[in-house]
Design a protein around this motif. Structure first.
Motif, PDB file in Angstrom:
ATOM      1  N   GLY A  22      37.781  34.869  34.616  1.00 46.09           N
ATOM      2  CA  GLY A  22      37.898  36.318  34.456  1.00 46.09           C
ATOM      3  C   GLY A  22      38.061  37.012  35.803  1.00 46.09           C
ATOM      4  O   GLY A  22      38.938  37.864  35.991  1.00 46.09           O
ATOM      5  N   ALA A  23      37.227  36.600  36.765  1.00 44.36           N
ATOM      6  CA  ALA A  23      37.277  37.208  38.087  1.00 44.36           C
ATOM      7  C   ALA A  23      38.604  36.894  38.774  1.00 44.36           C
ATOM      8  O   ALA A  23      39.230  37.765  39.389  1.00 44.36           O
ATOM      9  CB  ALA A  23      36.106  36.705  38.938  1.00 44.36           C
ATOM     10  N   TYR A  24      39.047  35.660  38.632  1.00 50.65           N
ATOM     11  CA  TYR A  24      40.296  35.217  39.256  1.00 50.65           C
ATOM     12  C   TYR A  24      41.492  35.987  38.691  1.00 50.65           C
ATOM     13  O   TYR A  24      42.381  36.417  39.437  1.00 50.65           O
ATOM     14  CB  TYR A  24      40.458  33.713  39.024  1.00 50.65           C
ATOM     15  CG  TYR A  24      41.747  33.112  39.552  1.00 50.65           C
ATOM     16  CD1 TYR A  24      42.093  33.240  40.894  1.00 50.65           C
ATOM     17  CD2 TYR A  24      42.591  32.392  38.711  1.00 50.65           C
ATOM     18  CE1 TYR A  24      43.268  32.670  41.383  1.00 50.65           C
ATOM     19  CE2 TYR A  24      43.759  31.818  39.187  1.00 50.65           C
ATOM     20  CZ  TYR A  24      44.097  31.966  40.526  1.00 50.65           C
ATOM     21  OH  TYR A  24      45.252  31.405  40.990  1.00 50.65           O
ATOM     22  N   ALA A  25      41.490  36.192  37.361  1.00 46.29           N
ATOM     23  CA  ALA A  25      42.591  36.911  36.722  1.00 46.29           C
ATOM     24  C   ALA A  25      42.687  38.339  37.245  1.00 46.29           C
ATOM     25  O   ALA A  25      43.769  38.843  37.548  1.00 46.29           O
ATOM     26  CB  ALA A  25      42.411  36.893  35.203  1.00 46.29           C
ATOM     27  N   ILE A  26      41.540  39.014  37.366  1.00 46.36           N
ATOM     28  CA  ILE A  26      41.523  40.391  37.858  1.00 46.36           C
ATOM     29  C   ILE A  26      41.966  40.453  39.316  1.00 46.36           C
ATOM     30  O   ILE A  26      42.787  41.283  39.703  1.00 46.36           O
ATOM     31  CB  ILE A  26      40.109  40.999  37.706  1.00 46.36           C
ATOM     32  CG1 ILE A  26      39.742  41.103  36.232  1.00 46.36           C
ATOM     33  CG2 ILE A  26      40.025  42.372  38.363  1.00 46.36           C
ATOM     34  CD1 ILE A  26      40.702  41.912  35.400  1.00 46.36           C
ATOM     35  N   SER A  31      45.834  42.775  34.113  1.00 42.28           N
ATOM     36  CA  SER A  31      45.004  43.812  33.514  1.00 42.28           C
ATOM     37  C   SER A  31      43.868  43.139  32.744  1.00 42.28           C
ATOM     38  O   SER A  31      43.965  41.974  32.357  1.00 42.28           O
ATOM     39  CB  SER A  31      45.827  44.669  32.564  1.00 42.28           C
ATOM     40  OG  SER A  31      46.169  43.924  31.417  1.00 42.28           O
ATOM     41  N   ALA A  32      42.781  43.893  32.545  1.00 41.66           N
ATOM     42  CA  ALA A  32      41.623  43.342  31.839  1.00 41.66           C
ATOM     43  C   ALA A  32      42.020  42.885  30.439  1.00 41.66           C
ATOM     44  O   ALA A  32      41.607  41.818  29.979  1.00 41.66           O
ATOM     45  CB  ALA A  32      40.504  44.382  31.776  1.00 41.66           C
ATOM     46  N   VAL A  52      47.539  32.173  35.204  1.00 47.25           N
ATOM     47  CA  VAL A  52      47.278  33.306  36.095  1.00 47.25           C
ATOM     48  C   VAL A  52      47.972  33.098  37.431  1.00 47.25           C
ATOM     49  O   VAL A  52      48.622  33.997  37.974  1.00 47.25           O
ATOM     50  CB  VAL A  52      45.752  33.486  36.312  1.00 47.25           C
ATOM     51  CG1 VAL A  52      45.487  34.462  37.457  1.00 47.25           C
ATOM     52  CG2 VAL A  52      45.087  33.962  35.046  1.00 47.25           C
ATOM     53  N   GLN A  53      47.850  31.883  37.944  1.00 47.70           N
ATOM     54  CA  GLN A  53      48.453  31.526  39.225  1.00 47.70           C
ATOM     55  C   GLN A  53      49.969  31.759  39.175  1.00 47.70           C
ATOM     56  O   GLN A  53      50.550  32.332  40.087  1.00 47.70           O
ATOM     57  CB  GLN A  53      48.157  30.053  39.480  1.00 47.70           C
ATOM     58  CG  GLN A  53      48.255  29.617  40.914  1.00 47.70           C
ATOM     59  CD  GLN A  53      47.945  28.124  41.008  1.00 47.70           C
ATOM     60  OE1 GLN A  53      47.330  27.538  40.119  1.00 47.70           O
ATOM     61  NE2 GLN A  53      48.390  27.503  42.078  1.00 47.70           N
ATOM     62  N   LEU A  54      50.609  31.321  38.088  1.00 48.83           N
ATOM     63  CA  LEU A  54      52.057  31.444  37.970  1.00 48.83           C
ATOM     64  C   LEU A  54      52.474  32.895  37.753  1.00 48.83           C
ATOM     65  O   LEU A  54      53.478  33.353  38.304  1.00 48.83           O
ATOM     66  CB  LEU A  54      52.582  30.562  36.835  1.00 48.83           C
ATOM     67  CG  LEU A  54      52.412  29.050  37.036  1.00 48.83           C
ATOM     68  CD1 LEU A  54      53.027  28.276  35.876  1.00 48.83           C
ATOM     69  CD2 LEU A  54      53.031  28.590  38.347  1.00 48.83           C
ATOM     70  N   ILE A  55      51.696  33.637  36.953  1.00 49.57           N
ATOM     71  CA  ILE A  55      51.996  35.050  36.741  1.00 49.57           C
ATOM     72  C   ILE A  55      51.944  35.787  38.073  1.00 49.57           C
ATOM     73  O   ILE A  55      52.826  36.573  38.417  1.00 49.57           O
ATOM     74  CB  ILE A  55      51.011  35.694  35.738  1.00 49.57           C
ATOM     75  CG1 ILE A  55      51.295  35.197  34.326  1.00 49.57           C
ATOM     76  CG2 ILE A  55      51.100  37.225  35.791  1.00 49.57           C
ATOM     77  CD1 ILE A  55      50.307  35.671  33.280  1.00 49.57           C
ATOM     78  N   ALA A  56      50.900  35.487  38.865  1.00 49.96           N
ATOM     79  CA  ALA A  56      50.729  36.160  40.153  1.00 49.96           C
ATOM     80  C   ALA A  56      51.876  35.839  41.102  1.00 49.96           C
ATOM     81  O   ALA A  56      52.245  36.660  41.937  1.00 49.96           O
ATOM     82  CB  ALA A  56      49.397  35.757  40.788  1.00 49.96           C
ATOM     83  N   SER A  57      52.456  34.648  40.971  1.00 54.39           N
ATOM     84  CA  SER A  57      53.560  34.306  41.870  1.00 54.39           C
ATOM     85  C   SER A  57      54.920  34.610  41.252  1.00 54.39           C
ATOM     86  O   SER A  57      55.957  34.194  41.763  1.00 54.39           O
ATOM     87  CB  SER A  57      53.470  32.834  42.303  1.00 54.39           C
ATOM     88  OG  SER A  57      53.308  32.001  41.197  1.00 54.39           O
ATOM     89  N   GLY A  58      54.909  35.346  40.128  1.00 52.97           N
ATOM     90  CA  GLY A  58      56.144  35.872  39.579  1.00 52.97           C
ATOM     91  C   GLY A  58      57.082  34.861  38.930  1.00 52.97           C
ATOM     92  O   GLY A  58      58.280  35.070  38.849  1.00 52.97           O
ATOM     93  N   VAL A  59      56.515  33.756  38.460  1.00 54.75           N
ATOM     94  CA  VAL A  59      57.318  32.741  37.780  1.00 54.75           C
ATOM     95  C   VAL A  59      57.771  33.283  36.421  1.00 54.75           C
ATOM     96  O   VAL A  59      57.002  33.947  35.733  1.00 54.75           O
ATOM     97  CB  VAL A  59      56.473  31.459  37.603  1.00 54.75           C
ATOM     98  CG1 VAL A  59      57.127  30.492  36.654  1.00 54.75           C
ATOM     99  CG2 VAL A  59      56.233  30.811  38.956  1.00 54.75           C
ATOM    100  N   PRO A  60      59.016  33.027  36.011  1.00 53.45           N
ATOM    101  CA  PRO A  60      59.495  33.551  34.717  1.00 53.45           C
ATOM    102  C   PRO A  60      58.697  33.015  33.526  1.00 53.45           C
ATOM    103  O   PRO A  60      58.147  31.919  33.573  1.00 53.45           O
ATOM    104  CB  PRO A  60      60.950  33.076  34.656  1.00 53.45           C
ATOM    105  CG  PRO A  60      61.145  32.141  35.790  1.00 53.45           C
ATOM    106  CD  PRO A  60      60.056  32.341  36.766  1.00 53.45           C
ATOM    107  N   GLY A 144      33.263  37.932  33.649  1.00 52.04           N
ATOM    108  CA  GLY A 144      34.013  37.706  34.885  1.00 52.04           C
ATOM    109  C   GLY A 144      34.938  38.868  35.202  1.00 52.04           C
ATOM    110  O   GLY A 144      35.056  39.302  36.345  1.00 52.04           O
ATOM    111  N   ILE A 145      35.609  39.401  34.147  1.00 52.01           N
ATOM    112  CA  ILE A 145      36.494  40.562  34.318  1.00 52.01           C
ATOM    113  C   ILE A 145      35.697  41.759  34.805  1.00 52.01           C
ATOM    114  O   ILE A 145      36.077  42.460  35.732  1.00 52.01           O
ATOM    115  CB  ILE A 145      37.184  40.910  32.980  1.00 52.01           C
ATOM    116  CG1 ILE A 145      38.193  39.820  32.619  1.00 52.01           C
ATOM    117  CG2 ILE A 145      37.858  42.273  33.049  1.00 52.01           C
ATOM    118  CD1 ILE A 145      38.766  39.950  31.222  1.00 52.01           C
TER     119      ILE A 145
END
Lengths: 233, 106
Positions: A22-26, A31-32, A52-60, A144-145
């Motif tokens: 949860g903390a990592y995603a935020i 978004s929560a 989450v990792q891939l979303i943060a790095s903008g992977v399609p 976590g969020i």
């Protein structure tokens, strides 16, 4: 209820992992609502972290779905190995249990199914274990969020998951083929750590299974029947 | 909006995998070799997840096979506890305590 009880020690490892997720995603800018929805819809720790990792790095998106497929492919094996035990259940039960099928629920339920008694109600054990895990995962994700960055990294809460897995692993290393499967899978996963999209994990598991089967055949087989005699408590 | 669709996609493939054999394929159709391999799923999966997570550590997730790797040392200690006690609870508790102690001592 006995399923819930059997799952309790595992929740000790899952709870910090859920909070860490949860903390990592935020922290990664999700978004929560999105972070929580991923816990409810995907319900698979490792794939959510990678997601989450891939979303943060903008992977399609398509790549994300493919990565999830690869990382969670191991559940196919769980599904196959549980199938004989749920044959007698209604379709509704099987759809429900499939949704709750995770690493931890699989490990605990298999212990129950491997016990000799012919109880026809072992699926309730599965349900109890899976549901307890589900509730814990949703609540700790929220926590976590909510706490987010207030959780210091120095607590290393994410370390609780490998610890839980270690405790599950040791008792299944009951034979040389099992040990070989484990070591080979671990090494491949470690070597391929930098490979993209969870490919290494899939290759590692494949190589591990192959090593286990090969050694089992070489030794004459039959060494593995006790592989799931694990004591969780 | 796009991200929501992605998450639904992730959920669908995951659910499909979990459903696959449990609901759609009868286990009697599984060949013997597959059933043999299934016995090694737990040891293979678990160690494949554990080992990278204790070898690649820190902010930058760099490879570290030394005694200075606190997670590796704590994990070895916890593995010993797990081996002798077979207790998830004790393994997690002593492993976390070991890590915190190492971090504090450094």
């Amino acid at each position: 209820m006995s399923g819930v009880r059997a799952q309790l020690p595992l929740l000790l490892g899952v709870a910090p992992f859920g909070m860490a997720y949860g903390a990592y995603a935020i922290e990664s800018g999700l978004s929560a609502g999105l972070a929580q929805a991923m816990s409810a819809i995907v319900f698979g720790g490792a794939s959510q972290f990678i997601g989450v990792q891939l979303i943060a790095s903008g992977v399609p998106g398509a790549m994300l779905v493919l990565a999830t497929l690869l990382v969670n492919l191991r559940h196919l094996l769980y599904s196959a190995s549980l199938a004989p035990h749920v044959d007698h259940l209604s379709a509704r039960w099987r759809w429900l249990l499939a949704y709750l099928l995770t690493d931890e629920a699989y490990a605990t339920s298999m212990q129950r199914y491997r016990r000799d008694d012919a109880s026809p109600h072992k699926h309730w054990f599965f349900f109890g274990a899976g549901f307890a895990l589900w509730v814990t995962w949703q609540l700790t994700t929220s926590l976590g969020i909510f706490l987010g960055a207030a959780l210091p990294d120095s607590w290393s809460l994410d370390f609780a998951l490998p610890l839980t897995f270690l405790a599950l692993l040791m008792p299944v290393l009951t034979s040389r083929p099992a040990l070989a499967a484990s070591v080979v899978a671990g090494l491949v996963a470690a070597v391929g750590f930098d490979w993209p999209y969870g490919i290494a994990l899939v290759l590692a598991i494949g190589a591990g299974l192959a090593a286990g089967v090969a050694l089992d055949r070489a030794l004459g087989g039959g060494a593995e029947e006790r592989a799931f005699d694990v004591e969780v408590s | 909006m796009n991200l929501w669709l992605t998450i639904v996609g992730m959920g669908l493939v995951t659910y499909a995998i979990r459903l696959s054999v449990l609901v759609f394929v009868s286990h009697t159709h599984l060949p013997g070799a597959v059933r043999d391999a299934l016995r090694f799923v737990m040891p293979a999966v678990l160690f494949a997840i554990i080992l990278p997570s204790v070898l690649y550590v820190g902010e930058d997730q760099s490879f570290e096979l030394t005694l200075g790797n606190q997670r590796l040392v704590a994990a070895c200690f916890a593995a010993t506890v797990a081996w002798f006690t077979k207790s998830v609870w004790l393994t997690v508790a002593t492993g976390m305590a070991a890590l915190w102690l190492l971090q504090w001592a450094w």
